[in-house]
Design an enzyme around this catalytic site. Structure first.
Site, PDB file in Angstrom:
ATOM      1  CG  ASN A  24       0.318  -9.897   5.860  1.00 34.60           C
ATOM      2  OD1 ASN A  24      -0.294 -10.864   5.404  1.00 34.60           O
ATOM      3  ND2 ASN A  24      -0.286  -8.755   6.154  1.00 34.60           N
ATOM      4  CG  ASP A  34      -0.049  -5.910   2.265  1.00 36.86           C
ATOM      5  OD1 ASP A  34      -0.462  -6.101   1.111  1.00 36.86           O
ATOM      6  OD2 ASP A  34      -0.247  -6.713   3.199  1.00 36.86           O
ATOM      7  N   GLY A 124      10.233  -1.364   6.897  1.00 35.68           N
ATOM      8  CA  GLY A 124       9.205  -0.677   7.676  1.00 35.68           C
ATOM      9  C   GLY A 124       8.954  -1.403   8.983  1.00 35.68           C
TER      10      GLY A 124
END
Length: 169
Positions: A24, A34, A124
């Site tokens: 992000n 992440d 996602g």
């Protein structure tokens, strides 16, 4: 010439020079790929991301751009963080999605990487439909003239691996 491969695996376990993180814009960890990269890679990755946020990326990393850090404890040398766009049915953001791939490849090339592993960016929690996300990903990598000999797409599940294999063949 770039060889494109597909594997169904955990991206934190693949042995390549650079692993691409679907981050992000804050670069301070999150969920999905992440979160896994930060958990497995360890605190060194987060420390470098914090330094970037305190210096050159005070406002965060814009969508479609990429930046590299150490890979910490991952079996890679570098993590290339990139931010994909959130999917929008009313606005075409595909150029930004493709830029996440090409920017990552440019950073990898600048680092001297010979192999790069990608997740399917934005597919996602950012909601990009899987079939189009795969098409955008493969198309961007094929058109990029990065000089990276090996690009590996790492699929989390069999459905995504199949979509990738069909697109590559």
């Amino acid at each position: 010439m770039t060889t494109i491969e597909v594997v169904q695996a955990d991206i934190t376990q693949v042995e390549v020079d650079a692993v691409v993180n679907a981050a992000n814009s804050g670069l301070l960890g999150g969920g999905g790929v992440d979160g896994a990269i930060h958990r497995v890679g360890g605190p060194e990755i987060l420390a470098e991301c914090r330094r970037l946020r305190a210096t050159t990326l005070r406002d965060g990393l814009p969508a479609g751009q990429a930046v590299a850090t150490t890979a910490g404890r991952l079996p890679a040398r570098w993590v290339i963080h990139t931010v994909g766009p959130r999917y929008s049915a009313s606005e075409d953001r595909s150029a930004t999605l493709r830029s996440a791939y090409t920017s990552s490849l440019a950073v990898a090339s600048d680092l001297g990487a010979r192999s790069v592993a990608f997740p399917v960016i934005s597919s996602g929690v950012y909601g990009w439909p899987a079939d189009d996300a795969v098409s955008q990903a493969v198309g961007a990598v094929r058109k990029a003239e990065s000089g990276i000999p090996r690009v590996l797409f790492v699929a989390f599940d069999e459905r995504m691996a199949t979509l990738l294999r069909v697109e590559i063949d």
